[in-house]
Design a protein around this motif. Structure first.
Motif, PDB file in Angstrom:
ATOM      1  N   ALA A 107     -70.791  -5.918   4.755  1.00 28.45           N
ATOM      2  CA  ALA A 107     -71.476  -5.119   3.735  1.00 28.45           C
ATOM      3  C   ALA A 107     -70.911  -3.707   3.687  1.00 28.45           C
ATOM      4  O   ALA A 107     -70.722  -3.129   2.610  1.00 28.45           O
ATOM      5  N   ARG A 144     -69.134  -1.635   0.516  1.00 25.94           N
ATOM      6  CA  ARG A 144     -69.556  -0.297   0.103  1.00 25.94           C
ATOM      7  C   ARG A 144     -68.401   0.690   0.218  1.00 25.94           C
ATOM      8  O   ARG A 144     -68.203   1.537  -0.673  1.00 25.94           O
ATOM      9  N   TRP A 173     -75.011   1.441   5.489  1.00 25.77           N
ATOM     10  CA  TRP A 173     -74.576   0.052   5.326  1.00 25.77           C
ATOM     11  C   TRP A 173     -73.854  -0.478   6.555  1.00 25.77           C
ATOM     12  O   TRP A 173     -73.526  -1.681   6.609  1.00 25.77           O
TER      13      TRP A 173
END
Length: 307
Positions: free
Chosen positions: A7, A11, A77
């Motif tokens: 993730a 990002r 994140w």
């Protein structure tokens, strides 16, 4: 690579894709006025903090504030280790806040501060101090460590060295940047300002640069006495008046190393650090473009320097 790193990689890719890059930066540098340049920036991701009508100083602060916001977003994140790395790298913004607070304690008007949020190390406590003695005490009780003095220049030098030492220890990937930066800081202090690092902050200097450099009486000798991992930062620079070239070399390597890591497959700690570095490089180029626009636009050779 676990789900959190995956993730974080997504990002990070999104943040890096939103950089201005050379072409857009050159457009800003070609503007005939600061107002025109700022108006262009408002329509970019830097519009997070850049506003029409800002002075050059305010717009440059806004560029950096946008980078900090992106680091905060990325940290959210990442898994715990990645967030820790972002907190370490955000130390630059905490140092900037600390130095402005120091100037305020010495009678200057306060300037806008960076909002660190969860990336703060000790800033909330530092901000509450009302004297340099209190400031030193809070630093000594924090990861920054005791600067060894209440004198502003000494505190500023100490926290920069402390930051470099912590980054070098936490990230093998960023170690060369941190050690090279410490070499530049020490060279400027010793051969331009003519001052030495106060005790006990000198321990960070020795940890990063070894003990042999302390006996050097010229910049050339200082460069030769540095450990190999730091020597690159002063390569070809033997005159204190040319230390600006060494700083450019430092940023060039930062950009080159981080760009190479970004192209490697996967996403992990090194990729996260490289993302932060590339965001900083882009903001620095935009800062230079703003300064050129404020002087009425740039000649081609100045644009080439931004590439």
């Amino acid at each position: 690579m676990n789900a959190a790193w995956t993730a974080g990689g997504v990002r990070a890719g999104g943040l890096l894709n939103r950089r201005l890059g050379t072409a857009a930066t050159n457009d800003i540098a070609r503007c005939a006025s600061l107002a025109d340049a700022v108006s262009l920036l408002v329509a970019t991701p830097y519009g997070f903090a850049v506003r029409r009508g800002q002075t050059l100083v305010a717009a440059e602060h806004a560029l950096s504030a946008t980078v900090l916001w992106h680091l905060r977003v990325l940290a959210g994140w990442l898994p715990r280790h990645g967030a820790h790395l972002m907190r370490l790298l955000a130390g630059w913004f905490e140092i900037a806040n600390l130095l402005d607070h120091l100037r305020t304690l010495c009678g200057a008007d306060p300037q806008p501060r960076y909002v660190l949020g969860s990336l703060a190390t000790a800033w909330p406590r530092l901000a509450e101090t009302s004297s340099t003695a209190q400031l030193r005490a809070v630093l000594a009780a924090s990861p920054w460590g005791d600067p060894g003095t209440t004198e502003p220049w000494g505190i500023a030098t100490a926290v920069h060295l402390s930051w470099a030492a912590r980054v070098a220890s936490a990230s093998p990937y960023a170690r060369a940047w941190a050690v090279g930066g410490a070499a530049l800081l020490t060279a400027r202090a010793r051969f331009v300002v003519g001052r030495s690092v106060p005790e006990p902050a000198r321990r960070w200097q020795v940890l990063l640069l070894g003990a042999r450099q302390a006996q050097a009486h010229t910049l050339a000798a200082f460069g030769r006495r540095l450990p190999a991992e730091a020597r690159w930062a002063l390569c070809g620079v033997e005159d204190p008046d040319e230390l600006w070239r060494a700083e450019e070399q430092w940023w060039t390597r930062l950009d080159r190393d981080a760009s190479a890591t970004r192209r490697r497959p996967g996403f992990g700690p090194a990729h996260a650090v490289s993302c932060a570095a590339l965001l900083a490089v882009d903001a620095r180029r935009c800062r230079a473009a703003l300064e050129l626009a404020a002087r009425g636009g740039s000649p081609q050779e100045a644009l080439d320097a931004l590439a």
